[in-house]
Design a protein around this motif. Sequence first.
Motif, mmCIF file in Angstrom:
data_model
loop_
_atom_site.group_PDB
_atom_site.id
_atom_site.type_symbol
_atom_site.label_atom_id
_atom_site.label_comp_id
_atom_site.label_asym_id
_atom_site.label_seq_id
_atom_site.Cartn_x
_atom_site.Cartn_y
_atom_site.Cartn_z
ATOM 1 N N GLN A 1 5.867 -5.668 -8.168
ATOM 2 C CA GLN A 1 7.253 -5.184 -8.134
ATOM 3 C C GLN A 1 8.171 -5.955 -9.079
ATOM 4 N N GLU B 1 6.151 0.606 -8.525
ATOM 5 C CA GLU B 1 7.484 0.356 -7.990
ATOM 6 C C GLU B 1 8.078 -0.881 -8.638
ATOM 7 N N VAL C 1 12.522 -1.256 -2.962
ATOM 8 C CA VAL C 1 11.976 -0.844 -4.255
ATOM 9 C C VAL C 1 12.491 0.517 -4.722
ATOM 10 N N ARG D 1 10.813 3.696 -7.008
ATOM 11 C CA ARG D 1 9.523 4.183 -7.506
ATOM 12 C C ARG D 1 9.645 4.558 -8.976
ATOM 13 N N THR D 2 8.738 4.072 -9.797
ATOM 14 C CA THR D 2 8.859 4.247 -11.247
ATOM 15 C C THR D 2 8.520 5.667 -11.694
ATOM 16 N N SER E 1 13.543 3.684 -1.795
ATOM 17 C CA SER E 1 13.001 3.407 -0.471
ATOM 18 C C SER E 1 14.123 3.356 0.566
ATOM 19 N N THR F 1 13.278 4.023 -15.997
ATOM 20 C CA THR F 1 13.087 4.111 -14.550
ATOM 21 C C THR F 1 14.423 4.191 -13.829
#
Length: 279
Positions: free
Chosen positions: A111, A129, A165, A167-168, A174, A267
Amino acid sequence: DSLLKWAFSIVFTRSWRHVTQAAKTTTNSESKEEVVAASIVPLGDMFNHDSQHNNILVNQTETILEQGKNEKNDGDISSAKNINAVQFVLQQDIMNSSQNNDLYLSYGITQYPARFLVIFGFCDESCPEIYANVTFDGIIAGNEKSQPIDLKTKDLGFTDPTKQVFRTMDGAISQTVWNAVLYKILLLANNTEEANVFYQACVENNLRVMVSLHDKWEKEVIEALHTHVDDMITKYTFLLTTMSQEDRKVHRLLPHISRHCTWIIGTLEKVKTQVHLGM
Protein backbone atom coordinates in the motif's frame (compact mmCIF):
# COMPACT_ATOMS: atom_id res chain seq x y z
CA ASP A 1 34.12 6.46 -3.64
CA SER A 2 32.09 5.18 -6.61
CA LEU A 3 32.92 1.58 -5.67
CA LEU A 4 31.72 2.18 -2.11
CA LYS A 5 28.46 3.67 -3.37
CA TRP A 6 27.98 0.70 -5.69
CA ALA A 7 28.60 -1.78 -2.86
CA PHE A 8 26.21 0.05 -0.53
CA SER A 9 23.53 0.15 -3.24
CA ILE A 10 23.88 -3.58 -3.92
CA VAL A 11 23.61 -4.51 -0.25
CA PHE A 12 20.84 -2.00 0.56
CA THR A 13 18.57 -2.95 -2.34
CA ARG A 14 19.06 -6.70 -1.94
CA SER A 15 18.96 -7.09 1.82
CA TRP A 16 15.90 -8.47 3.61
CA ARG A 17 14.40 -6.67 6.59
CA HIS A 18 12.98 -8.87 9.29
CA VAL A 19 12.07 -8.64 12.97
CA THR A 20 14.33 -10.57 15.31
CA GLN A 21 15.14 -10.80 19.00
CA ALA A 22 18.22 -9.00 20.28
CA ALA A 23 19.76 -8.88 23.73
CA LYS A 24 19.05 -5.72 25.71
CA THR A 25 21.24 -5.08 28.72
CA THR A 26 20.08 -2.76 31.46
CA THR A 27 21.67 -1.84 34.78
CA ASN A 28 20.34 -4.83 36.69
CA SER A 29 19.22 -7.33 34.08
CA GLU A 30 19.39 -8.59 30.54
CA SER A 31 16.31 -9.05 28.36
CA LYS A 32 15.24 -9.47 24.76
CA GLU A 33 13.72 -6.84 22.50
CA GLU A 34 12.45 -6.87 18.95
CA VAL A 35 14.63 -5.10 16.40
CA VAL A 36 14.56 -4.83 12.62
CA ALA A 37 17.58 -6.55 11.11
CA ALA A 38 18.87 -6.66 7.54
CA SER A 39 20.25 -9.86 6.03
CA ILE A 40 21.59 -11.04 2.70
CA VAL A 41 19.63 -14.06 1.43
CA PRO A 42 21.38 -15.94 -1.42
CA LEU A 43 18.97 -16.81 -4.24
CA GLY A 44 16.21 -14.77 -2.56
CA ASP A 45 17.38 -11.53 -4.17
CA MET A 46 16.94 -13.06 -7.64
CA PHE A 47 13.13 -13.14 -7.48
CA ASN A 48 11.27 -10.20 -8.98
CA HIS A 49 8.35 -8.44 -7.28
CA ASP A 50 4.68 -8.50 -8.13
CA SER A 51 2.03 -7.26 -5.72
CA GLN A 52 -0.84 -9.30 -7.15
CA HIS A 53 0.52 -12.29 -9.06
CA ASN A 54 3.32 -13.52 -6.84
CA ASN A 55 3.65 -17.31 -6.98
CA ILE A 56 6.39 -17.76 -4.38
CA LEU A 57 5.50 -17.92 -0.70
CA VAL A 58 8.20 -16.79 1.72
CA ASN A 59 8.49 -18.30 5.20
CA GLN A 60 11.03 -16.48 7.33
CA THR A 61 11.77 -17.83 10.79
CA GLU A 62 14.46 -18.16 13.43
CA THR A 63 13.57 -21.80 14.16
CA ILE A 64 13.46 -24.67 11.66
CA LEU A 65 12.82 -28.37 11.99
CA GLU A 66 15.86 -30.52 11.39
CA GLN A 67 15.54 -34.18 10.35
CA GLY A 68 17.76 -36.79 11.99
CA LYS A 69 17.95 -40.31 13.43
CA ASN A 70 16.89 -41.47 16.86
CA GLU A 71 19.25 -43.20 19.27
CA LYS A 72 18.51 -46.68 17.85
CA ASN A 73 19.03 -45.38 14.33
CA ASP A 74 15.79 -47.02 13.20
CA GLY A 75 13.62 -44.02 12.47
CA ASP A 76 13.57 -40.34 11.68
CA ILE A 77 13.08 -37.71 14.32
CA SER A 78 12.51 -33.99 14.04
CA SER A 79 14.13 -31.47 16.29
CA ALA A 80 13.99 -27.72 16.46
CA LYS A 81 17.15 -25.83 15.66
CA ASN A 82 17.61 -22.12 16.23
CA ILE A 83 18.85 -20.63 12.99
CA ASN A 84 17.87 -17.74 10.77
CA ALA A 85 16.16 -19.37 7.81
CA VAL A 86 14.15 -18.41 4.75
CA GLN A 87 12.04 -20.97 2.93
CA PHE A 88 10.71 -20.42 -0.60
CA VAL A 89 7.54 -22.34 -1.43
CA LEU A 90 6.23 -22.57 -5.00
CA GLN A 91 2.45 -22.14 -4.86
CA GLN A 92 1.49 -23.27 -8.35
CA ASP A 93 2.60 -25.60 -11.10
CA ILE A 94 4.57 -23.41 -13.47
CA MET A 95 5.88 -26.22 -15.70
CA ASN A 96 2.43 -27.16 -17.04
CA SER A 97 1.10 -23.63 -17.16
CA SER A 98 0.35 -21.86 -20.43
CA GLN A 99 1.04 -18.52 -18.77
CA ASN A 100 4.34 -16.78 -18.08
CA ASN A 101 6.63 -19.03 -16.03
CA ASP A 102 8.48 -16.22 -14.25
CA LEU A 103 8.77 -16.53 -10.48
CA TYR A 104 7.53 -13.61 -8.38
CA LEU A 105 7.24 -12.86 -4.71
CA SER A 106 6.01 -9.82 -2.81
CA TYR A 107 8.63 -7.45 -1.39
CA GLY A 108 6.36 -6.48 1.49
CA ILE A 109 3.68 -3.89 2.27
CA THR A 110 2.20 -2.92 -1.09
CA GLN A 111 0.00 0.00 0.00
CA TYR A 112 3.09 2.25 0.07
CA PRO A 113 4.36 2.08 -3.54
CA ALA A 114 6.90 4.84 -2.81
CA ARG A 115 8.64 2.33 -0.52
CA PHE A 116 9.65 0.26 -3.55
CA LEU A 117 10.94 3.37 -5.26
CA VAL A 118 13.10 4.39 -2.30
CA ILE A 119 14.48 0.98 -1.35
CA PHE A 120 14.56 -0.96 -4.62
CA GLY A 121 14.61 1.79 -7.24
CA PHE A 122 11.58 0.83 -9.33
CA CYS A 123 8.01 2.02 -9.77
CA ASP A 124 5.51 -0.65 -8.71
CA GLU A 125 2.35 -0.25 -10.77
CA SER A 126 1.05 -3.67 -9.74
CA CYS A 127 -0.12 -2.42 -6.32
CA PRO A 128 -3.87 -3.14 -6.08
CA GLU A 129 -4.33 -0.42 -3.44
CA ILE A 130 -2.58 2.67 -2.10
CA TYR A 131 -2.77 4.24 1.35
CA ALA A 132 -5.34 7.06 1.49
CA ASN A 133 -3.27 9.02 4.04
CA VAL A 134 -6.15 10.51 6.07
CA THR A 135 -4.27 11.46 9.25
CA PHE A 136 -5.22 12.81 12.66
CA ASP A 137 -2.02 14.66 13.54
CA GLY A 138 -2.48 17.42 16.09
CA ILE A 139 -6.17 16.69 16.70
CA ILE A 140 -7.34 16.61 20.31
CA ALA A 141 -10.65 14.87 20.94
CA GLY A 142 -12.37 17.62 22.95
CA ASN A 143 -12.17 17.04 26.69
CA GLU A 144 -12.07 13.25 26.46
CA LYS A 145 -10.02 11.56 29.15
CA SER A 146 -11.22 7.98 28.61
CA GLN A 147 -8.89 7.08 25.75
CA PRO A 148 -6.27 9.01 23.71
CA ILE A 149 -7.23 9.87 20.14
CA ASP A 150 -4.34 7.83 18.68
CA LEU A 151 -5.64 4.67 20.36
CA LYS A 152 -9.17 5.32 19.11
CA THR A 153 -8.05 5.81 15.51
CA LYS A 154 -6.05 2.59 15.81
CA ASP A 155 -9.10 0.75 17.16
CA LEU A 156 -11.10 1.85 14.11
CA GLY A 157 -8.39 0.78 11.65
CA PHE A 158 -7.62 4.33 10.53
CA THR A 159 -3.87 3.80 10.98
CA ASP A 160 -3.87 0.43 9.20
CA PRO A 161 -2.42 0.85 5.67
CA THR A 162 -4.22 -2.30 4.53
CA LYS A 163 -7.65 -0.87 5.44
CA GLN A 164 -7.49 2.87 4.76
CA VAL A 165 -6.98 2.54 1.01
CA PHE A 166 -7.89 3.64 -2.51
CA ARG A 167 -8.13 0.90 -5.14
CA THR A 168 -5.80 1.61 -8.06
CA MET A 169 -7.86 -0.19 -10.71
CA ASP A 170 -10.93 2.05 -10.49
CA GLY A 171 -10.32 4.47 -7.61
CA ALA A 172 -12.78 2.71 -5.29
CA ILE A 173 -12.71 4.05 -1.73
CA SER A 174 -12.70 1.69 1.24
CA GLN A 175 -15.31 2.09 3.96
CA THR A 176 -12.50 2.75 6.42
CA VAL A 177 -11.59 5.92 4.48
CA TRP A 178 -15.18 7.20 4.60
CA ASN A 179 -15.31 6.45 8.33
CA ALA A 180 -11.97 8.17 8.95
CA VAL A 181 -13.07 11.34 7.15
CA LEU A 182 -16.35 11.51 9.07
CA TYR A 183 -14.66 10.90 12.41
CA LYS A 184 -12.08 13.61 11.65
CA ILE A 185 -14.83 16.09 10.74
CA LEU A 186 -16.63 15.43 14.03
CA LEU A 187 -13.42 15.95 16.00
CA LEU A 188 -12.49 19.16 14.19
CA ALA A 189 -16.00 20.48 14.84
CA ASN A 190 -15.53 19.69 18.56
CA ASN A 191 -18.63 17.54 18.25
CA THR A 192 -17.46 15.19 20.99
CA GLU A 193 -20.89 13.67 21.58
CA GLU A 194 -21.42 12.45 18.01
CA ALA A 195 -17.74 11.52 17.70
CA ASN A 196 -18.14 9.20 20.68
CA VAL A 197 -21.39 7.78 19.31
CA PHE A 198 -19.77 7.12 15.93
CA TYR A 199 -16.69 5.57 17.53
CA GLN A 200 -18.84 3.19 19.59
CA ALA A 201 -20.96 2.31 16.56
CA CYS A 202 -17.85 1.41 14.55
CA VAL A 203 -16.45 -0.70 17.38
CA GLU A 204 -19.75 -2.56 17.74
CA ASN A 205 -20.38 -2.62 13.97
CA ASN A 206 -23.73 -0.91 14.53
CA LEU A 207 -24.56 -0.24 10.89
CA ARG A 208 -27.81 1.59 11.66
CA VAL A 209 -26.06 4.30 13.69
CA MET A 210 -23.10 4.48 11.29
CA VAL A 211 -25.35 4.95 8.25
CA SER A 212 -27.45 7.53 10.10
CA LEU A 213 -24.41 9.70 10.90
CA HIS A 214 -22.99 9.30 7.40
CA ASP A 215 -26.31 10.44 5.93
CA LYS A 216 -26.38 13.46 8.24
CA TRP A 217 -22.83 14.54 7.37
CA GLU A 218 -22.72 13.31 3.76
CA LYS A 219 -22.14 16.73 2.18
CA GLU A 220 -19.29 17.63 4.55
CA VAL A 221 -17.64 14.22 4.16
CA ILE A 222 -17.70 14.38 0.35
CA GLU A 223 -16.32 17.93 0.34
CA ALA A 224 -13.56 17.03 2.82
CA LEU A 225 -12.49 13.91 0.92
CA HIS A 226 -12.58 15.80 -2.39
CA THR A 227 -10.30 18.47 -0.90
CA HIS A 228 -7.98 15.81 0.53
CA VAL A 229 -7.59 14.09 -2.84
CA ASP A 230 -7.10 17.42 -4.62
CA ASP A 231 -4.34 18.33 -2.14
CA MET A 232 -2.58 15.02 -2.84
CA ILE A 233 -2.78 15.60 -6.60
CA THR A 234 -1.40 19.13 -6.17
CA LYS A 235 1.60 17.84 -4.22
CA TYR A 236 2.47 15.17 -6.80
CA THR A 237 1.96 17.63 -9.66
CA PHE A 238 4.35 20.05 -7.96
CA LEU A 239 6.92 17.27 -7.70
CA LEU A 240 6.58 16.54 -11.41
CA THR A 241 7.03 20.20 -12.27
CA THR A 242 10.09 20.49 -10.03
CA MET A 243 11.70 17.35 -11.46
CA SER A 244 11.17 18.52 -15.03
CA GLN A 245 13.67 21.31 -14.33
CA GLU A 246 16.40 18.94 -13.17
CA ASP A 247 19.11 17.29 -15.27
CA ARG A 248 18.21 13.63 -15.72
CA LYS A 249 21.79 12.78 -16.58
CA VAL A 250 22.79 13.83 -13.08
CA HIS A 251 19.75 12.39 -11.31
CA ARG A 252 19.33 9.02 -12.98
CA LEU A 253 16.30 7.94 -10.92
CA LEU A 254 14.18 10.90 -12.02
CA PRO A 255 12.43 8.94 -14.81
CA HIS A 256 11.32 6.32 -12.26
CA ILE A 257 10.17 8.98 -9.78
CA SER A 258 8.28 10.83 -12.52
CA ARG A 259 6.60 7.61 -13.60
CA HIS A 260 5.62 6.91 -9.99
CA CYS A 261 4.12 10.39 -9.53
CA THR A 262 2.22 10.18 -12.82
CA TRP A 263 0.80 6.77 -11.85
CA ILE A 264 -0.30 8.05 -8.42
CA ILE A 265 -1.96 11.10 -9.99
CA GLY A 266 -3.82 8.83 -12.41
CA THR A 267 -5.09 6.73 -9.51
CA LEU A 268 -6.18 9.81 -7.56
CA GLU A 269 -8.10 11.14 -10.57
CA LYS A 270 -10.07 7.88 -10.53
CA VAL A 271 -10.67 8.38 -6.80
CA LYS A 272 -12.13 11.87 -7.46
CA THR A 273 -14.72 10.27 -9.73
CA GLN A 274 -15.66 7.84 -6.95
CA VAL A 275 -15.91 10.71 -4.44
CA HIS A 276 -18.57 12.39 -6.56
CA LEU A 277 -20.51 9.11 -6.66
CA GLY A 278 -20.53 9.07 -2.84
CA MET A 279 -20.60 6.07 -0.56
